[in-house]
Design a protein around this motif. Structure first.
Motif, PDB file in Angstrom:
ATOM      1  N   UNK A 172       0.784  -1.228   0.000  1.00 36.23           N
ATOM      2  CA  UNK A 172       0.000   0.000   0.000  1.00 36.23           C
ATOM      3  C   UNK A 172       0.812   1.273   0.000  1.00 36.23           C
ATOM      4  N   UNK A 173       2.119   1.159  -0.015  1.00 37.42           N
ATOM      5  CA  UNK A 173       2.968   2.358   0.068  1.00 37.42           C
ATOM      6  C   UNK A 173       3.350   2.926  -1.286  1.00 37.42           C
ATOM      7  N   UNK A 174       3.018   2.228  -2.371  1.00 42.45           N
ATOM      8  CA  UNK A 174       3.473   2.694  -3.684  1.00 42.45           C
ATOM      9  C   UNK A 174       2.526   2.210  -4.774  1.00 42.45           C
ATOM     10  N   UNK A 175       2.639   2.817  -5.950  1.00 44.87           N
ATOM     11  CA  UNK A 175       1.910   2.354  -7.121  1.00 44.87           C
ATOM     12  C   UNK A 175       0.415   2.303  -6.930  1.00 44.87           C
ATOM     13  N   UNK A 176      -0.212   1.252  -7.461  1.00 45.47           N
ATOM     14  CA  UNK A 176      -1.658   1.107  -7.369  1.00 45.47           C
ATOM     15  C   UNK A 176      -2.113   1.019  -5.918  1.00 45.47           C
ATOM     16  N   UNK A 177      -1.334   0.322  -5.079  1.00 41.40           N
ATOM     17  CA  UNK A 177      -1.710   0.214  -3.675  1.00 41.40           C
ATOM     18  C   UNK A 177      -1.855   1.572  -3.015  1.00 41.40           C
ATOM     19  N   UNK A 178      -0.911   2.460  -3.305  1.00 39.13           N
ATOM     20  CA  UNK A 178      -0.967   3.825  -2.767  1.00 39.13           C
ATOM     21  C   UNK A 178      -2.216   4.541  -3.262  1.00 39.13           C
ATOM     22  N   UNK A 179      -2.557   4.353  -4.527  1.00 38.70           N
ATOM     23  CA  UNK A 179      -3.744   5.003  -5.080  1.00 38.70           C
ATOM     24  C   UNK A 179      -5.021   4.470  -4.450  1.00 38.70           C
ATOM     25  N   UNK A 180      -5.039   3.192  -4.102  1.00 37.66           N
ATOM     26  CA  UNK A 180      -6.197   2.631  -3.403  1.00 37.66           C
ATOM     27  C   UNK A 180      -6.339   3.274  -2.030  1.00 37.66           C
ATOM     28  N   UNK A 181      -5.228   3.374  -1.313  1.00 38.05           N
ATOM     29  CA  UNK A 181      -5.260   4.014   0.003  1.00 38.05           C
ATOM     30  C   UNK A 181      -5.733   5.455  -0.133  1.00 38.05           C
ATOM     31  N   UNK A 182      -5.226   6.165  -1.120  1.00 36.49           N
ATOM     32  CA  UNK A 182      -5.621   7.556  -1.329  1.00 36.49           C
ATOM     33  C   UNK A 182      -7.126   7.654  -1.598  1.00 36.49           C
ATOM     34  N   UNK A 183      -7.641   6.767  -2.451  1.00 34.73           N
ATOM     35  CA  UNK A 183      -9.071   6.787  -2.769  1.00 34.73           C
ATOM     36  C   UNK A 183      -9.914   6.527  -1.525  1.00 34.73           C
ATOM     37  N   UNK A 184      -9.473   5.603  -0.681  1.00 36.50           N
ATOM     38  CA  UNK A 184     -10.199   5.328   0.555  1.00 36.50           C
ATOM     39  C   UNK A 184     -10.131   6.526   1.499  1.00 36.50           C
ATOM     40  N   UNK A 185      -8.980   7.190   1.543  1.00 34.04           N
ATOM     41  CA  UNK A 185      -8.841   8.365   2.407  1.00 34.04           C
ATOM     42  C   UNK A 185      -9.734   9.509   1.955  1.00 34.04           C
ATOM     43  N   UNK A 210      -4.572  -0.155   7.220  1.00 37.93           N
ATOM     44  CA  UNK A 210      -3.261  -0.690   7.569  1.00 37.93           C
ATOM     45  C   UNK A 210      -2.493  -0.897   6.271  1.00 37.93           C
ATOM     46  N   UNK A 211      -1.427  -0.139   6.102  1.00 43.27           N
ATOM     47  CA  UNK A 211      -0.609  -0.232   4.903  1.00 43.27           C
ATOM     48  C   UNK A 211       0.461  -1.300   5.109  1.00 43.27           C
ATOM     49  N   UNK A 212       0.393  -2.355   4.323  1.00 45.63           N
ATOM     50  CA  UNK A 212       1.429  -3.377   4.349  1.00 45.63           C
ATOM     51  C   UNK A 212       2.585  -2.957   3.470  1.00 45.63           C
ATOM     52  N   UNK A 213       3.785  -2.924   4.039  1.00 48.16           N
ATOM     53  CA  UNK A 213       4.962  -2.484   3.299  1.00 48.16           C
ATOM     54  C   UNK A 213       6.151  -3.340   3.703  1.00 48.16           C
ATOM     55  N   UNK A 214       6.961  -3.717   2.737  1.00 47.67           N
ATOM     56  CA  UNK A 214       8.152  -4.501   3.071  1.00 47.67           C
ATOM     57  C   UNK A 214       9.111  -3.700   3.950  1.00 47.67           C
ATOM     58  N   UNK A 215       9.137  -2.388   3.722  1.00 52.68           N
ATOM     59  CA  UNK A 215       9.998  -1.508   4.505  1.00 52.68           C
ATOM     60  C   UNK A 215       9.133  -0.526   5.265  1.00 52.68           C
TER      61      UNK A 215
END
Length: 260
Positions: free
Chosen positions: A13-26, A35-40
């Protein structure tokens, strides 16, 4: 800690399409605990800071959870952390990161593998399960040649070997298309398995978007007709918010059900 907000966990959720999904929900008036799942973790925190700056009045709250979908121990820690914080509750799982849900062989002395436990946790607690697939995965559209996209994807290369790695009709997307077609069957299987548990399952085909996927570059993709990534984020949000409930168990595009 219990929350009266819908709890959404999105991998990648920290980048790319995932980030855009989070943004749309916000941007939605509906409040979420996202909850943003991120490797880092630091990259997840950077994404949250950017979102909070861009959408300061959001009704949703954001947090980051380290989650590497290639690491069983990382997933085990994510399950434990989310379960501890939210009492085992999860309303929406958006499988944006392309994880495999096949069972691993259980180590000696365990009743199930870490992935089995991860899957069992989400099976019980996720009333919505979304997989992110691709428009390139449809078998029916492998026979389309009268559109620019069909020509790029489906044209056959000249005779001879090797075939090369660029240009129309090459094998450069073979692995990706095959994986996403397989993912569609994974979605169908989870729709079957979870039907009597009241869990709705979809695969979302967000469209040809100008993201970092493939490392081509957003400008080149836009020149080839790619849409802004926000379009994909809004499509996923529509599924989360119940606008596509009549199409559960299907692959959904922005404006239609994708043919198999």
């Amino acid at each position: 800690m219990a929350s009266n907000k819908e709890i959404v966990f999105i991998t990648g959720g920290n980048t790319g399409l995932g980030y855009e999904v989070v943004k749309a929900l916000c941007k939605s008036p509906r409040p979420y605990e996202i909850i943003i799942g991120s490797r880092t973790v630091s990259k997840g925190e950077e994404a949250i800071a950017s979102l909070q700056k861009e959408i300061p009045e959001s009704a949703s709250t954001l947090s980051v959870q380290q989650a590497d979908l290639e690491s069983d121990s990382s997933l085990e820690r994510a399950v434990e952390a989310i379960s501890a914080k939210h009492g085992g509750r999860l309303d929406v799982l958006i499988n944006n990161g392309g994880a495999s849900f096949d069972n691993d062989i259980a180590p000696a002395g365990r009743q199930m593998s870490v992935r089995d436990a991860f899957n069992k946790m989400w099976d019980v607690n996720s009333p919505r399960l979304l997989f992110v697939t691709s428009g390139t995965s449809t078998l029916a559209e492998t026979e389309i040649f009268d559109t620019p996209m069909g020509q790029r994807l489906n044209a056959s290369p000249p005779a001879g070997w090797p075939k090369g790695s660029a240009g129309p009709g090459t094998m450069s997307v073979t692995g990706y298309r095959s994986a996403k077609t397989g993912l569609n069957m994974v979605m169908r299987e989870w729709a079957r398995i979870l039907r009597n548990d009241g869990v709705k399952v979809w695969a979302v085909s967000p469209g040809f978007l100008a993201t970092g996927l493939g490392g081509v570059g957003a400008d080149r993709l836009k020149a080839a007709g790619a849409l802004d990534p926000s379009v994909g984020g809004e499509t996923v949000r529509d599924v989360v918010e119940g606008k596509r409930d009549g199409e559960a168990g299907k692959v959904v595009r922005r404006d239609m059900v994708q043919p198999w």
